[in-house]
Design an enzyme around this catalytic site. Structure first.
Site, PDB file in Angstrom:
ATOM      1  N   THR A  20      11.771  40.510   7.623  1.00 33.27           N
ATOM      2  CA  THR A  20      11.292  39.628   6.777  1.00 33.27           C
ATOM      3  C   THR A  20      11.752  38.208   8.353  1.00 33.27           C
ATOM      4  O   THR A  20      11.178  37.131   8.269  1.00 33.27           O
ATOM      5  CB  THR A  20      11.128  38.704   5.767  1.00 33.27           C
ATOM      6  OG1 THR A  20      10.812  39.335   4.800  1.00 33.27           O
ATOM      7  CG2 THR A  20      10.837  37.011   5.281  1.00 33.27           C
ATOM      8  N   THR A  98      15.034  42.651   3.629  1.00 36.49           N
ATOM      9  CA  THR A  98      16.243  42.362   2.898  1.00 36.49           C
ATOM     10  C   THR A  98      15.667  44.651   1.607  1.00 36.49           C
ATOM     11  O   THR A  98      16.661  44.056   0.927  1.00 36.49           O
ATOM     12  CB  THR A  98      15.931  41.424   1.823  1.00 36.49           C
ATOM     13  OG1 THR A  98      13.800  41.523   1.523  1.00 36.49           O
ATOM     14  CG2 THR A  98      16.236  40.638   2.365  1.00 36.49           C
ATOM     15  N   ASP A  99      14.531  43.841   2.116  1.00 39.73           N
ATOM     16  CA  ASP A  99      14.161  45.686   0.831  1.00 39.73           C
ATOM     17  C   ASP A  99      15.220  46.871   0.585  1.00 39.73           C
ATOM     18  O   ASP A  99      15.665  46.891  -0.566  1.00 39.73           O
ATOM     19  CB  ASP A  99      12.680  45.625   0.971  1.00 39.73           C
ATOM     20  CG  ASP A  99      12.062  45.205   0.756  1.00 39.73           C
ATOM     21  OD1 ASP A  99      12.304  43.827  -0.240  1.00 39.73           O
ATOM     22  OD2 ASP A  99      10.778  45.051   1.339  1.00 39.73           O
TER      23      ASP A  99
HETATM   24  N1  ASP Z   1       9.026  43.703   2.836  1.00 35.61           N
HETATM   25  C1  ASP Z   1      10.688  42.776   4.039  1.00 35.61           C
HETATM   26  C2  ASP Z   1      11.757  44.010   4.017  1.00 35.61           C
HETATM   27  O1  ASP Z   1      12.379  44.071   4.151  1.00 35.61           O
HETATM   28  C3  ASP Z   1      11.029  41.802   2.816  1.00 35.61           C
HETATM   29  C4  ASP Z   1      12.436  41.087   3.647  1.00 35.61           C
HETATM   30  O2  ASP Z   1      12.947  41.027   4.418  1.00 35.61           O
HETATM   31  O3  ASP Z   1      12.948  40.462   2.946  1.00 35.61           O
HETATM   32  O4  ASP Z   1      11.634  44.053   5.697  1.00 35.61           O
END
Ligand code: ASP
Length: 329
Positions: A20, A98-99
Site C-alpha cells: 500500500t 503490511t499484510d
Molecule cells: N494488501 C496490502 C499489502 O500488504 C496492504 C498494505 O500494504 O497495507 O500489500
C-alpha cells in the site's frame, strides 16, 4: 574516517517490493485502491528530507504483500545479500505491504547475516491518500538505519507510525488503523520523534541468525507447511484431507503443520488422533497460539514443540525455513 562516521554517512539502499505504501487510488477513497503501483524511486522522490542523502533505490518486486511467496523472498534475499556485503552501505530499508510484513521480518531475521541494520517499512494508506503515512514511515526508516548503524545495532527492524519494532516481535494488530502494528505485548525498541530516535531502556536487540546459504537460495520452493486452527467443533478432517492430498501423485508433499492453538498451546481433543497420524507420517507439528499476546512457553517433558511468542504465520515461516535448512545442510 572512523566507522561510526562512515555508518552514519554511508549509502542507505532502499529495496521496493510493493504494498500500500506504493498504492494508488483512482477514486480518492482510501479503501478503494491498487497496492504496488508506484516505483520505489517515486516513493523516495516524494520525501523531501531524503533529497541529497546518499541513497540508492532498487525495485525488487511489485506485489500486494497478501500474495507474498518464495519467488519474491528469494529475489529480496539476493538483493539484500548483495547490498549488505558492500562496505559503503550503512544498511537497507525494505518497503513492503503490511499484510505479511511480520512473515518477511522473521524470514530475514533467520537468514540474513549479522552486521548491519535492515529496516522494513510500509503504510496503511495509499500514496494518494490525504492521510498518506508512507512518506513519514520511509523517512523514519532511513533515519533508523543510520541511527542503528552508528549505534552498531544490527537487527531486522520494522518502523511504522513512529515506532521501531524488533522484526522478531512485530505483527499487524489492526486491519485499518494507521497505528496498526504492535509487538505482541513486547514494547517497541525505540520511538522516532521528529529527527530523533529515542531508544527504550533495556530493550533487547536480536541479531540476525545468518543462516542463508547458496543451497537454500537455489531452492525452487520452500517445504510445504500449512496452518490449521483449533476451534470449537474442530476435528481431524482438515489434517486428514491434507495428508490425503499430499499422497496424491505429483503433489507437493506436506512437511509441516502449525496448529494455531487455543490459549497456552492446547487443541480440541478431536484433533489429536489426526495430528498423531500426521506425525507418524513424518510431518513436523508445531504449536503456536491463536491468542494475540503471551505466546506459549515450553514446558519440560512436552511432546509437541512450541513456537514461543511467534504468531502462527511467523511460526509457519520458521518451520518451513527450518525444514529447508535441514534439506540443504
Ligand atoms: N494488501 C496490502 C499489502 O500488504 C496492504 C498494505 O500494504 O497495507 O500489500
Amino acid at each position: 574516517m572512523n566507522d561510526n562516521v562512515r555508518a552514519v554517512s554511508g549509502v542507505v539502499v532502499v529495496l521496493g517490493t510493493g504494498g500500500t505504501i506504493a498504492g494508488v487510488s483512482d477514486t480518492g477513497h482510501d479503501r478503494d485502491y491498487q497496492a504496488a503501483q508506484l516505483g520505489v524511486d517515486q516513493l523516495v522522490a516524494a520525501v523531501p528530507s531524503l533529497a541529497g542523502q546518499p541513497l540508492e533505490a532498487y525495485q525488487v518486486a511489485q506485489v500486494d504483500s497478501k500474495d507474498m511467496g518464495w519467488p519474491v523472498w528469494r529475489a529480496l534475499l539476493i538483493a539484500l545479500d548483495e547490498a549488505l556485503a558492500r562496505p559503503d552501505v550503512a544498511g537497507v530499508v525494505v518497503t513492503h505491504g503490511t499484510d505479511t510484513l511480520e512473515e518477511t521480518a522473521w524470514l530475514l531475521h533467520l537468514l540474513l547475516p549479522p552486521g548491519k541494520p535492515v529496516v522494513l517499512t510500509a503504510a496503511m494508506r495509499p500514496a494518494t491518500s490525504s492521510e498518506a503515512d508512507g512518506p513519514r514511515n520511509l523517512a523514519d526508516a532511513v533515519r533508523v538505519v543510520r541511527w542503528a548503524a552508528a549505534a552498531e545495532e544490527d537487527a531486522v527492524l520494522a518502523v511504522l507510525n513512529g515506532r521501531v519494532w524488533a522484526g522478531t516481535e512485530v505483527r499487524k494488530a489492526h486491519s485499518w488503523h494507521i497505528d496498526a502494528f504492535d509487538g505482541g505485548g513486547v514494547p517497541p525498541l525505540a520511538l522516532v520523534e521528529g529527527d530523533q530516535v529515542l531508544p527504550t531502556p533495556d530493550a533487547v536487540w536480536a541479531e540476525p541468525r545468518g543462516q542463508l546459504s547458496a543451497a537454500l537460495i537455489g531452492l525452487e520452493a520452500l517445504p510445504r507447511v500449512e496452518i490449521i486452527t483449533s476451534h470449537a467443533d474442530a476435528d481431524g478432517s482438515l489434517v486428514e484431507a491434507l495428508l490425503a492430498a499430499s499422497n496424491r501423485e505429483g503433489a507437493k508433499p506436506l512437511r509441516g503443520i502449525v496448529v494455531a492453538c487455543t490459549g497456552h498451546g492446547t487443541w480440541h481433543q478431536d484433533l489429536e488422533a489426526a495430528l498423531l497420524k500426521a506425525r507418524r507420517a513424518g510431518v513436523v507439528v508445531w504449536r503456536a497460539s491463536r491468542v494475540a499476546r503471551g505466546g506459549i512457553e515450553s514446558q519440560p517433558g512436552e511432546t509437541w514443540p512450541v513456537a514461543g511468542r511467534l504468531t502462527p504465520a511467523q511460526a509457519r515461516v520458521a518451520l518451513t525455513v527450518t525444514l529447508a535448512l535441514r534439506d540443504t545442510a
